[in-house]
Write a protein that holds these residues in place. Structure first.
Motif, short mmCIF file in Angstrom:
data_model
loop_
_atom_site.label_atom_id
_atom_site.label_comp_id
_atom_site.label_asym_id
_atom_site.label_seq_id
_atom_site.Cartn_x
_atom_site.Cartn_y
_atom_site.Cartn_z
N TYR A 176 -1.57 20.05 -13.38
CA TYR A 176 -1.98 18.71 -13.79
C TYR A 176 -0.78 17.77 -13.82
CZ TYR A 176 -6.30 21.08 -14.97
OH TYR A 176 -7.46 21.82 -14.91
N ASP A 177 0.32 18.25 -14.39
CA ASP A 177 1.54 17.44 -14.40
C ASP A 177 2.06 17.22 -12.99
OD1 ASP A 177 1.49 17.20 -17.13
OD2 ASP A 177 3.06 18.67 -17.53
N ALA A 178 1.98 18.27 -12.16
CA ALA A 178 2.48 18.17 -10.79
C ALA A 178 1.70 17.14 -9.99
CB ALA A 178 2.41 19.54 -10.11
N TYR A 179 0.37 17.15 -10.13
CA TYR A 179 -0.45 16.23 -9.34
C TYR A 179 -0.33 14.80 -9.85
CZ TYR A 179 -2.46 19.61 -6.17
OH TYR A 179 -2.61 20.53 -5.16
N GLN A 180 -0.14 14.62 -11.14
CA GLN A 180 0.09 13.27 -11.64
C GLN A 180 1.41 12.72 -11.08
OE1 GLN A 180 -0.14 12.73 -15.89
NE2 GLN A 180 0.72 10.67 -15.81
N THR A 181 2.41 13.56 -11.05
CA THR A 181 3.70 13.14 -10.49
C THR A 181 3.58 12.88 -9.00
OG1 THR A 181 4.79 14.50 -12.17
CG2 THR A 181 6.13 13.77 -10.30
N LEU A 182 2.85 13.73 -8.29
CA LEU A 182 2.62 13.51 -6.86
C LEU A 182 1.98 12.15 -6.63
CD1 LEU A 182 2.44 14.36 -3.86
CD2 LEU A 182 0.26 15.48 -4.42
N GLY A 183 0.98 11.81 -7.43
CA GLY A 183 0.33 10.51 -7.27
C GLY A 183 1.32 9.36 -7.40
N TYR A 184 2.25 9.48 -8.35
CA TYR A 184 3.24 8.41 -8.57
C TYR A 184 4.19 8.29 -7.38
CZ TYR A 184 6.56 5.38 -10.95
OH TYR A 184 7.35 4.32 -11.30
N VAL A 185 4.78 9.41 -6.97
CA VAL A 185 5.78 9.32 -5.89
C VAL A 185 5.11 9.01 -4.55
CG1 VAL A 185 7.42 10.81 -7.10
CG2 VAL A 185 5.81 11.85 -5.48
N HIS A 186 3.87 9.48 -4.36
CA HIS A 186 3.12 9.13 -3.15
C HIS A 186 2.91 7.62 -3.10
CE1 HIS A 186 -0.41 10.46 -0.32
NE2 HIS A 186 0.43 9.65 0.28
N ALA A 187 2.52 7.04 -4.24
CA ALA A 187 2.25 5.60 -4.28
C ALA A 187 3.51 4.78 -4.08
CB ALA A 187 1.60 5.24 -5.62
N GLN A 188 4.65 5.22 -4.62
CA GLN A 188 5.85 4.39 -4.48
C GLN A 188 6.33 4.35 -3.03
OE1 GLN A 188 9.37 5.48 -6.60
NE2 GLN A 188 9.64 7.43 -5.56
N ASP A 189 5.97 5.33 -2.23
CA ASP A 189 6.31 5.30 -0.81
C ASP A 189 5.20 4.78 0.08
OD1 ASP A 189 8.99 6.18 -0.22
OD2 ASP A 189 8.45 8.15 -0.99
N ARG A 190 3.95 4.87 -0.37
CA ARG A 190 2.83 4.59 0.56
C ARG A 190 1.71 3.74 -0.05
NH1 ARG A 190 2.50 8.17 4.96
NH2 ARG A 190 4.56 9.00 5.43
N LEU A 191 2.01 2.92 -1.08
CA LEU A 191 0.92 2.18 -1.73
C LEU A 191 0.22 1.24 -0.75
CD1 LEU A 191 -0.57 1.78 -4.41
CD2 LEU A 191 0.93 -0.18 -4.85
N TRP A 192 0.97 0.58 0.12
CA TRP A 192 0.34 -0.35 1.06
C TRP A 192 -0.59 0.39 2.01
CZ3 TRP A 192 -1.34 -4.91 1.61
CH2 TRP A 192 -1.64 -5.44 2.87
N GLN A 193 -0.18 1.56 2.45
CA GLN A 193 -1.02 2.38 3.31
C GLN A 193 -2.29 2.78 2.56
OE1 GLN A 193 0.37 6.40 4.21
NE2 GLN A 193 -0.08 6.05 6.38
N MET A 194 -2.16 3.15 1.29
CA MET A 194 -3.32 3.48 0.47
C MET A 194 -4.26 2.28 0.37
SD MET A 194 -1.59 5.51 -2.73
CE MET A 194 -0.81 7.12 -2.54
N GLU A 195 -3.66 1.09 0.21
CA GLU A 195 -4.47 -0.13 0.08
C GLU A 195 -5.32 -0.36 1.32
OE1 GLU A 195 -6.19 -2.83 -1.92
OE2 GLU A 195 -4.32 -2.15 -2.86
N LEU A 196 -4.71 -0.21 2.48
CA LEU A 196 -5.44 -0.44 3.72
C LEU A 196 -6.53 0.59 3.93
CD1 LEU A 196 -2.65 -1.41 6.28
CD2 LEU A 196 -4.29 -2.92 5.17
N ILE A 197 -6.20 1.87 3.76
CA ILE A 197 -7.15 2.91 4.12
C ILE A 197 -8.33 2.96 3.17
CG2 ILE A 197 -6.12 4.85 2.85
CD1 ILE A 197 -6.55 6.52 5.45
#
Length: 800
Positions: free
Chosen positions: A71-92
């Motif tokens: 649970y801690d790992a996936y919450q952290t993954l969500g944060y670091v994924h977003a800091q590198d790819r938030l715009w990509q997430m927004e589009l998709i």
């Protein structure tokens, strides 16, 4: 004289002022780059973490997440994924529900209207109603989304949001399912192919259609099934326009092969996979490595998906290619003669469901329309203005028709404890159809063609529109997953997929939109030729640039050419092509002549009959398979040019096409035939959604252009349009290349086309690009000591 000095002083001051502004701008951009760059080291707080998490970013910006719980790992993954790819997430997340016009205005309205009409939103709502909120898959997804949303709340806003004036919005599991829906659409080929073939049938007749369909069943290198081995431990042109307008790439093809221990030098399984996806910046996959006391996975995630679709650990590796099965069918409906809210069935008239669709448009009023939905699915006439029929056409799509368990599929593939567990996860996939590839440390290899397969009555042709009112064209039965094409530990000691036709199942070749045999044929040849395969062999193989079929096709064209009608330079070109070995080398002349002759031959054969539909026909898997068969034909209804009074022969068509080829290349590249080199006409560029505007934005946001060894339908697949321009701008190819040798699991390697980050100010924005085009790799580190030795450390502490 005084006036001249005065003017010079004014100009000097003006110049100093301009230079000062430029200097201030440079300093401002420099300062902003420090602010906007992702945080790869230091300390941060994440709310709801139970324990501290350490994230080590290696030399390629890949996060290695060490946590006390998943649970801690996936919450952290969500944060670091977003800091590198938030715009990509927004589009998709905006594509499937038709929300791109909110960002880009009316120019994306056609795209939004089309996706609104596919019914993905409706399917998402049905899936969410059936979600098991007590499952670990659901809970871990929520942890991941907490991390994404925490970055939205507290992280640095990406530059693209400022440029377009976009407000950040929290993400929900609904967005995750919208990504699944877009992925499923990307894998479906019928949206282009079926309307084209239906138009051929209705406008040109059965003889023209039969030749095209016959080509889809010819020249096949079929994947062999072996499921019982023991486990060892106008619509046409509009759909085309929609696809070309999308700011996010579509899934296209892929290679994968897994070699068993009896064919490897070190007597352990070696796994290889390179899914083919449209190029874009940022790259499609985000790499991450998670380690907890009860779990480890080095994975490749799509934007906004918590569980990787490609991954490996010390126990097993898995990946995917497109199955290319047919899971979309179109039905003609018949409206009630006086009441358009009803349609005909074998049991009388039924009421259409009516869905109200709303699209928000930046800088304009909302667009609201109603769409009718029959028992087969939504009517496409109401979202595609150019649908070339007055009859209602409904789309039946397995993705929206059957139960959606994609969250569980992704979770189970990435959390499997055994081959049997992996197979159970694969069996839950309904759509899109995927070839699931598997290899493990216990010497097992496997391939499962996953997807909900079904049967119609005998003799029905599903690649043209079916009849909706009679009830005779309905699905008769669904196949059990054990009947799907698959192979587990086959006696030939390897499994593979290149999007090619699987061998017969349930007494038939399963219908689909399988790609030409070119890559499959080459893969089989290379695997069959050795019994002591090494990881280095796999690295060479995954970047192989030789086509075995291009010289065959060239030879058929050459032998059909009337040499007496050729100029000296044309004869020289013919001999250079005859001696070409099929390799798409940068210095090679053969690929240039071959591709141009291909275009001229296809144009001279099909363009007169197809008319505007020709633009859709070219550069499809159908056209490529038809071409391979057409060059072998002696007689064909397509040879005759309907615009001329005489009836042309094959030799006339082929010779005229070659003369046009030589004339064009002389104009394009000069009189010297030996200087018609591949590197002069091909390029690779990874476009950002904003960089597509060109000019300064292109140079800032795009990565490339480059030149690269490779070509269409070779293993190092370079996918480009073969059209009138004579230039081959590669728009798709391997989205990653991965090789995992279980005799040296810590030596696993991969590469992605640009870089790990989608943040323009990150050092990992495009740092892998040159290595990628040169066929190099970077390590997939899983050794903790090595990771800590080369990495920057980000400490994530529980916040308040």
């Amino acid at each position: 004289m005084i006036e001249i000095f005065t003017i010079m002083r004014v100009l000097k001051r003006l110049l100093l002022f301009v230079l000062g502004l430029i200097l201030l701008l440079i300093i401002g951009v420099w300062i902003y780059s420090f602010y906007a760059s992702p945080s790869y080291e230091g300390q941060l707080e994440l709310k709801e973490l139970e324990n501290p998490v350490d994230v080590y970013f290696d030399d390629n910006g890949i996060p290695h997440i060490y946590a006390e719980s998943q649970y801690d790992a996936y919450q952290t993954l969500g944060y670091v994924h977003a800091q590198d790819r938030l715009w990509q997430m927004e589009l998709i997340r905006r594509i499937a529900p038709g929300r791109l016009s909110e960002l880009f205005g009316e120019k994306l309205l056609k795209v939004d209207r089309f996706f609104k009409g596919l019914g993905i939103e409706d399917a998402t709502e049905k899936a969410l109603q059936k979600l098991d909120t007590t499952s670990k898959a659901y809970k871990l997804t929520q942890s991941y989304l907490k991390g994404v949303n925490e970055f939205i709340e507290n992280g640095k806003t990406p530059l693209e949001y400022h440029m377009l004036g976009v407000e950040k919005e929290p993400y929900t599991i609904r967005d995750v399912y919208h990504v699944f829906g877009y992925m499923a659409f990307s894998f479906a080929v019928a949206h282009k192919t079926d309307p084209l073939l239906n138009e051929v049938k209705e406008k040109l007749g059965a003889a023209y259609l039969e030749e095209l369909l016959e080509a889809t069943e010819s020249n096949v290198t079929a994947i062999k099934n072996a499921p019982v081995q023991a486990v060892k431990g106008s619509m046409i042109t509009e759909v085309q326009q929609v696809l070309e307008t999308l700011p996010i790439p579509t899934f296209i093809g892929s290679n994968s092969w897994v070699v068993g221990p009896n064919k490897t030098a070190n007597k352990k399984v070696i796994f290889a996979n390179d899914p083919h996806i449209g190029y874009a910046q940022p790259a499609v996959w985000y790499q991450s490595h998670i380690v907890t006391p009860d779990y480890e996975m080095y994975g490749f995630n799509l934007a906004l998906t918590p569980f990787p679709l490609l991954g490996h650990n010390r126990n097993y590796a898995y990946g995917l290619t497109m199955f290319e099965n047919d899971d979309v069918d179109f039905f003609y409906e018949e409206d009630h003669p006086s009441d358009s809210t009803k349609y005909a069935t074998e049991n009388g008239y039924q009421k259409y469901q009516i869905a109200t669709r709303k699209i928000k448009v930046k800088g304009a009023e909302d667009v609201v329309f109603e769409q009718r939905i029959s028992r087969h699915g939504p009517l496409m006439n109401e979202v595609l203005e150019g649908l070339n029929t007055t009859r209602p056409v409904a789309m039946q799509w397995i993705y929206t028709k059957e139960e959606n368990q994609l969250l569980d599929v992704a979770y189970e593939l990435s959390h499997a404890k055994s081959l049997e567990g992996f197979k159970r996860g694969a069996a839950k996939l309904h759509a899109p159809g995927l070839n699931m590839m598997y290899g493990d440390a216990s010497d097992n290899i496997a391939w499962f063609a996953a997807g909900k397969l079904y049967k119609y009555r005998d003799s029905i042709e599903t690649k043209v529109f079916l009849e909706g009112k009679t009830g005779k064209d309905e699905i008769v039965s669904y196949l059990n997953f054990d009947s799907n094409p698959q192979a587990v530990n086959p006696p030939w000691n390897y499994v593979y997929s290149a999007n090619n036709q699987p061998d017969s199942i349930a007494g038939m070749l399963y219908p689909g939109y399988y790609l030409p045999e070119d890559r499959a044929k080459r893969i089989v040849h290379l695997l069959e030729s050795k019994s002591d395969i090494t990881q280095e062999d796999m690295e060479t193989m995954i970047t192989d640039i030789r086509s075995t079929t291009a010289p065959e096709i060239s030879n058929y064209l050459i032998t059909s050419t009337e040499r007496d009608h050729l100029s000296p330079s044309a004869l020289k070109a013919l001999e250079l092509l005859r001696s070409w070995d099929g390799k798409f080398e940068l210095e090679a002349v053969g690929p240039v002549i071959y591709n141009r002759w291909w275009y001229e031959f296809v144009s001279g054969t099909f363009k007169d009959e197809l008319g505007p539909a020709f633009k859709v026909f070219v550069n499809t898997p159908l056209e490529e398979k038809v071409m391979a068969q057409q060059v072998r034909r002696v007689n064909s209804v397509w040879w005759d040019d309907i615009k001329t009074p005489e009836k042309e022969t094959k030799r006339a068509i082929v010779t005229a096409a070659f003369n046009r080829t030589v004339s064009f290349l002389k104009t394009q590249l000069g009189e010297n035939v030996e200087d018609w080199k591949w590197k002069r006409v091909m390029s690779v560029e990874h476009e950002h959604a904003i960089g597509k505007a060109g000019g300064l934005l292109r140079s800032l946001f795009n990565v490339g252009p480059f030149v690269s060894r490779g070509g269409d339908q070779v293993i190092n697949n370079h996918i480009y349009k073969i059209d009138s321009t004579g230039y081959y701008k590669v728009h798709a190819g391997p989205s990653t290349r991965r090789i995992i040798d279980f005799s040296d699991i810590e030596g696993a390697k991969a590469i992605i086309p640009t870089g790990q980050s989608g943040n323009l100010f990150s050092p990992y924005y495009g740092n892998q690009a040159e290595k990628y085009v040169n066929g190099k790799f970077v390590p997939m580190l899983i050794n903790e000591a090595k990771i800590k030795e080369v990495s920057k450390k980000l400490r994530c502490n529980p916040g308040r």
